[in-house]
Design a protein around this motif. Sequence first.
Motif, PDB file in Angstrom:
ATOM      1  N   ASP A 151       0.860  -1.180   0.000  1.00  0.00           N
ATOM      2  CA  ASP A 151       0.000   0.000   0.000  1.00  0.00           C
ATOM      3  C   ASP A 151       0.895   1.228   0.000  1.00  0.00           C
ATOM      4  O   ASP A 151       1.512   1.571   1.014  1.00  0.00           O
ATOM      5  CB  ASP A 151      -0.902  -0.028   1.237  1.00  0.00           C
ATOM      6  N   GLU A 184      -2.150  -6.294 -12.390  1.00  0.00           N
ATOM      7  CA  GLU A 184      -2.639  -5.338 -11.397  1.00  0.00           C
ATOM      8  C   GLU A 184      -1.845  -5.444 -10.095  1.00  0.00           C
ATOM      9  O   GLU A 184      -1.473  -4.427  -9.494  1.00  0.00           O
ATOM     10  CB  GLU A 184      -4.114  -5.591 -11.123  1.00  0.00           C
ATOM     11  N   GLN A 185      -1.577  -6.679  -9.671  1.00  0.00           N
ATOM     12  CA  GLN A 185      -0.807  -6.873  -8.439  1.00  0.00           C
ATOM     13  C   GLN A 185       0.624  -6.350  -8.597  1.00  0.00           C
ATOM     14  O   GLN A 185       1.156  -5.697  -7.689  1.00  0.00           O
ATOM     15  CB  GLN A 185      -0.802  -8.348  -8.041  1.00  0.00           C
ATOM     16  N   GLU A 187       1.648  -3.975 -10.418  1.00  0.00           N
ATOM     17  CA  GLU A 187       1.616  -2.513 -10.379  1.00  0.00           C
ATOM     18  C   GLU A 187       1.463  -2.018  -8.944  1.00  0.00           C
ATOM     19  O   GLU A 187       2.072  -1.012  -8.551  1.00  0.00           O
ATOM     20  CB  GLU A 187       0.475  -1.982 -11.251  1.00  0.00           C
ATOM     21  N   ARG A 188       0.655  -2.705  -8.136  1.00  0.00           N
ATOM     22  CA  ARG A 188       0.525  -2.341  -6.720  1.00  0.00           C
ATOM     23  C   ARG A 188       1.875  -2.416  -6.016  1.00  0.00           C
ATOM     24  O   ARG A 188       2.244  -1.503  -5.262  1.00  0.00           O
ATOM     25  CB  ARG A 188      -0.457  -3.290  -6.015  1.00  0.00           C
TER      26      ARG A 188
END
Length: 259
Positions: A151, A184-185, A187-188
């Motif tokens: 995060d 997507e992961q 990129e997180r």
Amino acid sequence: MTMAFPLRTALSVNLNKVALVRNTRHLGIPSVTRAATLCLQAGARGITVHPRPDERHIRRHDVFELAELMQAWPDREYNIEGNPFHNLMEIAREIKSRGLPLHQLTFVPDSEGQFTSDHGWAFPHDTERLVPLVAEARALGARVSLFMDADAAQMAGAKAVGADRVELYTEPYAAAWQTQQRTEQLERFRAAAQAARDAGLGVNAGHDLNRDNLSEFLRAVPGVSEVSIGHALIADALELGYAATVADYNRCIAIAFAA
């Protein structure tokens, strides 16, 4: 301040599962210190242990025996993980009092009976109680890494409590590796690592990384200083042996840095 990229990601081998197998009998085999020696001889850059209060795998004596062993490997690092509100700080104090190597403490917010680590610290919720423990760990001469979810918004909070690094909890990436959520992961994790570096933190990573997904992760998330790998690496070693397994994980790291 953005942190400089490491020349290459270091492989730290987590030996918890070696201890778990040993603990099923009273014969002292497989030997945790022998496993550490073979992994270091094969090129592992560090050894990791996570001594939980119930000693279901790594036991107290293992921590100190490994610290003594690491004295013969001054160019390698010893990483001790755990919850600083359980037994971790008491162990760190004793290691320091014995004059043994204490390179990195990784603070993990797991409960005493938790099956495995599955989430990171949260800020500002954990700020006040972590500040004095991070300061004490650093005063003992240890680098402090905080186990964190990917995060980006949380990284400034990790820096504010005085941490040196974060260890990104990579299970969500590993779980998505063969799914449509993989990109997507990644990129997180890339964004979280960038936010950590921008805050002046080093970046480690670990949990369910393996020979299939490691290279892609390190290519997509540049600047990772260390990966701590246990379950998959020890499972591979049951088939390949420690030396061949460590060599292959280092090959996966090299592939990422050659890309």
